[in-house]
Design an enzyme around this catalytic site. Sequence first.
Site, mmCIF file in Angstrom:
data_model
loop_
_atom_site.group_PDB
_atom_site.id
_atom_site.type_symbol
_atom_site.label_atom_id
_atom_site.label_comp_id
_atom_site.label_asym_id
_atom_site.label_seq_id
_atom_site.Cartn_x
_atom_site.Cartn_y
_atom_site.Cartn_z
ATOM 1 N N LYS A 104 3.017 -15.262 3.236
ATOM 2 C CA LYS A 104 2.966 -15.891 1.894
ATOM 3 C C LYS A 104 4.481 -16.181 1.608
ATOM 4 O O LYS A 104 4.794 -15.906 0.460
ATOM 5 C CB LYS A 104 2.253 -15.116 0.882
ATOM 6 N N ASP A 152 -3.505 -17.945 2.303
ATOM 7 C CA ASP A 152 -4.813 -18.505 1.922
ATOM 8 C C ASP A 152 -5.115 -19.511 2.892
ATOM 9 O O ASP A 152 -6.566 -19.857 2.929
ATOM 10 C CB ASP A 152 -4.304 -19.186 0.465
ATOM 11 N N ASP A 207 -11.563 -8.076 7.424
ATOM 12 C CA ASP A 207 -12.972 -7.827 6.885
ATOM 13 C C ASP A 207 -13.702 -9.331 7.031
ATOM 14 O O ASP A 207 -15.004 -9.465 7.353
ATOM 15 C CB ASP A 207 -13.147 -7.242 5.476
ATOM 16 N N ASP A 225 -5.709 -6.282 5.881
ATOM 17 C CA ASP A 225 -6.894 -5.581 5.467
ATOM 18 C C ASP A 225 -7.957 -6.823 4.992
ATOM 19 O O ASP A 225 -9.142 -6.546 5.398
ATOM 20 C CB ASP A 225 -6.431 -4.910 3.900
ATOM 21 N N TYR A 245 0.858 -1.320 0.118
ATOM 22 C CA TYR A 245 0.103 -0.002 0.168
ATOM 23 C C TYR A 245 1.040 1.240 0.074
ATOM 24 O O TYR A 245 0.500 2.362 -0.300
ATOM 25 C CB TYR A 245 -1.006 0.096 1.173
#
Length: 366
Positions: free
Chosen positions: A190, A222, A250, A246, A135
């Site tokens: 990851k 994942d 959620d 992020d 980001y």
Amino acid sequence: MKIAILPGDGIGPEIMAEAVKVLNVLDLSFETETAPVGGAAYEAAGHPLPESTLNLAKAADAILFGAVGDWKYDTLDRPLRPEQAILGLRKHLGLFANFRPAICYEQLTHASSLKPELVAGLDILIIRELTGDIYFGQPRGRRTAVDGHFPGAEEAFDTMRYSRPEIERIAHVAFQAARKRSKKVTSVDKANVLETFQFWKDIVTEVHQQYPDVELQHMYVDNAAMQLVKAPKAFDVVVTGNMFGDILSDEAAMLTGSIGMLPSASLDKANKGLYEPSHGSAPDIAGKGVANPLATILSVAMMLRYSLNQPEAAARIESAVQAVLSAGLRTGDIWSEGMQKVGTAAMGDAVVAAITCKTIPTITKS
Ligand code: NAD
């Protein structure tokens, strides 16, 4: 104590009005100052984070933030879009640690999209690194590809990067938070594909040596996404990078019934913080008086606990929210058969009534 109030856009001003109502009945001595942010600030001052708003945020002991954004600003140049205000505040105030508790209240187990037995009693804490990763990484942009699958074609690119100190400090935050809970951290990465996250994993493992009393587990993102819906109660503290955090936070929000229930705190190294609901400005329901204000009200509780050293006042708010839910009051996002549907202001009034020991309206059978 000075609290900066930044309501923002969409449902931001509606939910903030309820949070301020609650703040005002706590008998605490503090000063508040309100300033525009996001689209509202763009309209008023031509920039989503005007200097006066940034200066107020810097001078305050804590910042209470509503939400920013509206689809009507999607065509503005990126630096002028409302969401840039959040990124700017995080960057200028050094708010690198984002705490997102996902708690499934007993009264709301049926509002979750998962089976009640999977979420009953859920209490996990997602700690998301907030000022690094893809980001913020430079370079980024659009250009003509010189290599890859389609040399000569137009392409876009971002840069994923993390420095050693950035990973070390968030790892310390996670291990210290775990010490106050059930002493278990899951670091999500990851590492099987990304160099940045192999580095992340190595450094989290190094920092862990200073916390032998805390259990550390590594998990690929994942798999973490899958485990969060398969067996969410197996997690306690989850620490991860900006982008994975992020998305996973959620996902965790939905375990609790609604994103309208989830508060968050973004802290600097001295525990000064920005407190906001985990959701956005919900333009689809803005102005209708139906938004759930509880995430923002619970963000006030987090602010009192983490930045303003008022744990008793925080606990009063949290108990009041539980009392209101027990009385059967629900905004539309958490409503189920047999419960009393209320709007934003009525929900705020009920929390105030519970704090001040007045009678909470209960379910009226028709
Ligand atoms: P959103 O979180 O605003 O809304 C997603 C869904 O959840 C919508 O259906 C909305 O009605 C519902 N919802 C959200 N908050 C609710 C509440 N308190 N009560 C009841 N229902 C609620 O996400 P989005 O639709 O993807 O984004 C809308 C805008 O918000 C965009 O401009 C986005 O950039 C912005 N955004 C801002 C923040 C922030 O200010 N921190 C965070 C995320 C998105």
